[in-house]
Scaffold this active site. Structure first.
Site, short mmCIF file in Angstrom:
data_model
loop_
_atom_site.label_atom_id
_atom_site.label_comp_id
_atom_site.label_asym_id
_atom_site.label_seq_id
_atom_site.Cartn_x
_atom_site.Cartn_y
_atom_site.Cartn_z
N GLU A 54 0.83 -1.22 0.00
CA GLU A 54 0.00 0.00 0.00
C GLU A 54 0.85 1.26 0.00
O GLU A 54 0.45 2.28 -0.58
CB GLU A 54 -0.95 -0.01 1.21
N PHE A 121 -12.17 -7.04 13.77
CA PHE A 121 -11.09 -7.55 12.94
C PHE A 121 -10.68 -6.51 11.90
O PHE A 121 -11.51 -5.96 11.18
CB PHE A 121 -11.54 -8.84 12.23
N GLN A 122 -9.40 -6.22 11.85
CA GLN A 122 -8.79 -5.25 10.93
C GLN A 122 -9.39 -3.86 11.08
O GLN A 122 -9.48 -3.10 10.12
CB GLN A 122 -8.89 -5.73 9.48
N LYS A 171 -17.73 -0.29 5.37
CA LYS A 171 -18.19 -1.24 4.36
C LYS A 171 -19.70 -1.17 4.14
O LYS A 171 -20.17 -1.22 2.99
CB LYS A 171 -17.78 -2.65 4.77
N MET A 493 24.58 8.38 2.82
CA MET A 493 24.53 9.69 3.46
C MET A 493 24.83 9.58 4.95
O MET A 493 25.55 10.42 5.52
CB MET A 493 23.16 10.32 3.25
#
Length: 595
Positions: A54, A121-122, A171, A493
């Site tokens: 993502e 959940f999630q 949802k 760096m």
């Protein structure tokens, strides 16, 4: 309401995105965002591009927004992810867009409204996490709110100082139908945003005072920041600089607003800026800043910065004015409109400034011979390739006209300093957040936004491996990106800091890399490893001639450093211009200070 008249939240979401001209959607599906993905597949109105993580989707969206700024049809990048870990994986890319003022729209699925705040959940608190790192957040709790929110989100993202917007949609709201009385007309929509003030046009009085300061200045310097690019004001800035005959220094994000080899150009300023830019700033009696925020990498120690100079600050975001550097004249307005008005003012005068330019020429000579010798030599003491020489050769072969997307680290500074940018809006770097791994996915979005131009993703061996999985997206979509790894076996760096300030203790910086050739082969991408100087030009030319993605790995000298360098929290008078063992500061206290 008959079955044919039923319209749901997911329909409204996609309809609004289509009305706003969205072509590409980047993301990764999952349980809480599935209804929108399913509807998107049915409609076929968008080109969906599946990132392999993502975070990659957020940077691809950035690429579309940034790359299309200078085109006839600017687009806003859109990314989508599911709830919980999907949404959280967008966080770094969104924070990066926020720091660099890049408008993107991030749409996240959420658990159903009935179980929000139950540790379902999630489930994650997307709004709570995202609020500090984006311009605005929305949670949609009714299908009737979807269209108006999307249209408002695009307005907020792109009006004034740009920034990312997050829309979190449960949802069940995606599947929810609107009522029979629902009405929304995109053509007549006008956002109602109490407290949202936008001042695109400069006021007369500060403009008058600014022009007075410019006319009487003896040693002025113009600053070109990211706001010049985001307002498409590069050509106007060039006209303005030529009209008043004032040299121009660029922030990291201001590069490519106008040709970097313009006679008035001082190159990049700040921590790794040119000697001429930094010394000119020290000696200036007037700094004229267009669209930049005076961050610490530009100013060094604030207590010493611009002590003997007046400051004119042109900036769209009022919160940036007087935040770090106190200004003599504040112009809270759009850069393009401000330059347009100033160019039309008959009071603005030209001055030859002969002595000032002679002084700048003397600054320019401080490191010129050393840099020229390094570039011509092309290899370090161990016989391995120098990054600055590779970047210089790429610039020669492409005539400075290609689009450059660096990652973050030493190679980024090399690409900023040694590529001769000729094409407006052709440099795309993660600046404020400094996100390693940004280059590869961002280059995908930029190539989609500018398909007829050649795009180079330039990474170090460290940053490349942070989003290496996006080679899968390049493979699947057959995106023509030229990928360059400047591999010095270290986090370069950080290693430079360890060399200069930590007595050469390389803690946590050596890195063993995989066989990149085998990885490229797995993704069906041509690969070439370059270890010798006489192979550099043929390899770069091979990439230029090749149609499709190609991966070049250059084995580079680990001891190479990028100079000048102003130490963190240091002042311009402590600028380092030579390696340890040689003279260490360009401007010692006995010689330094304001000229």
């Amino acid at each position: 309401m008959t079955e044919k008249q039923i319209i749901t939240g997911k329909n409204l979401m996609l309809r609004a995105l289509k009305e706003k001209g969205v072509r590409y959607i980047f993301g990764y599906t999952g349980g809480a965002i599935m209804p929108i993905f399913d509807e998107m597949d049915k409609l076929g109105d968008f080109h969906f591009i599946m990132s392999r993580h993502e975070q990659g989707a957020a940077f691809m969206a950035q690429g579309v927004s940034r790359g299309s700024l200078s085109t006839d049809k600017p687009q806003i990048g859109v990314c989508m992810a599911t709830s919980g870990p999907g949404a959280m994986n967008l966080t770094t890319g969104i924070a990066d867009a926020h720091m660099d003022s890049i408008p993107i729209i991030a749409i996240t699925g959420q658990v159903t409204t009935g179980v929000i705040a139950t540790d379902a959940f999630q489930e994650s608190d997307v709004i709570g996490v995202m609020m500090p790192i984006c311009k605005q957040t929305y949670m949609l709790l009714a299908a009737e709110d979807v269209e108006v929110t999307v249209h408002e989100a695009f307005y907020v993202a792109t009006t004034g100082r740009g920034g990312p917007i997050v829309i979190d949609i449960p949802k069940d709201v995606q599947n929810q139908s609107v009522s029979e009385t629902y009405r929304f007309d995109a053509k007549t929509f006008r956002p109602s945003l109490p407290g949202f003030f936008y001042h695109p046009t400069p006021e007369r009085e500060p403009l008058r005072r600014a022009i007075e300061l410019i006319n009487r200045s003896v040693r002025p310097v113009l600053f070109c920041g990211h706001g010049v690019i985001t307002s498409n004001a590069g050509k106007l800035l060039q006209q303005f600089a030529e009209k008043v005959n004032i040299p121009i220094a660029f922030t990291l994000h201001g590069l490519s607003a106008l040709p970097v080899d313009h006679p008035l150009s001082l190159g990049m300023m700040g921590m790794h800026g040119t000697v001429e830019a930094n010394r000119a700033i020290m000696a200036a009696d007037l700094l004229i800043s267009f669209g930049m925020r005076f961050d610490d990498r530009v100013t060094g120690r604030l207590s010493e910065y611009a002590r003997n100079a007046d400051v004119i600050h042109v900036e769209i975001d009022p919160s940036e004015i007087d935040k770090n550097v106190a200004c003599s004249v504040a112009i809270n307005a759009d850069v393009y409109r401000t330059l347009h008005v100033m160019l039309g003012d008959p009071m603005l005068t030209y001055k030859p400034r002969k002595r000032w330019f002679e002084k700048i020429d003397s600054f320019r000579q401080v490191m010129a011979d050393d840099l020229r010798r390094e570039i011509e030599c092309g290899v370090g003491d161990d016989g391995r390739l120098l990054m600055k020489s590779i970047v210089h050769q790429l610039s020669v072969l492409t005539e400075g006209k290609d689009l450059i997307v660096p990652d973050v680290g030493m190679h980024q500074m090399m690409a900023a300093r040694f590529y001769n940018y000729q094409t407006e809006n052709s440099w795309f770097a993660s600046g404020g957040a400094g996100t390693m791994g940004a280059s590869l996915p961002m280059a995908i979005g930029i190539k989609l936004a500018r398909p007829d131009e050649r795009v180079w993703s330039i990474s170090g061996d460290g940053g490349f491996q942070m989003n290496i999985q996006e080679l899968g997206t390049i493979m699947e979509q057959q995106i023509d990106i030229k990928i360059v790894i400047l591999n010095n076996g270290h986090l370069g760096m950080v290693r430079q800091w360890q060399t200069l300030f930590f007595d050469g203790r390389y803690a946590g910086t050596p890195m063993q890399s995989p066989k990149f050739g085998l990885i490229a082969e797995a993704y069906d991408i041509p690969y070439r490893k370059i270890e010798k100087l006489d192979e550099v030009t043929p390899a770069l030319q091979q990439a230029i001639d090749h149609h499709g993605p190609i991966l070049l790995e250059f084995v580079c000298d680990a001891s190479e450093i990028i100079l000048p360098m102003i130490p963190s929290d240091g002042g311009f008078g402590e600028m380092i211009v030579s390696r340890p063992g040689q003279e260490k500061t360009a401007t010692r206290k006995s010689k330094g200070g304001k000229s």
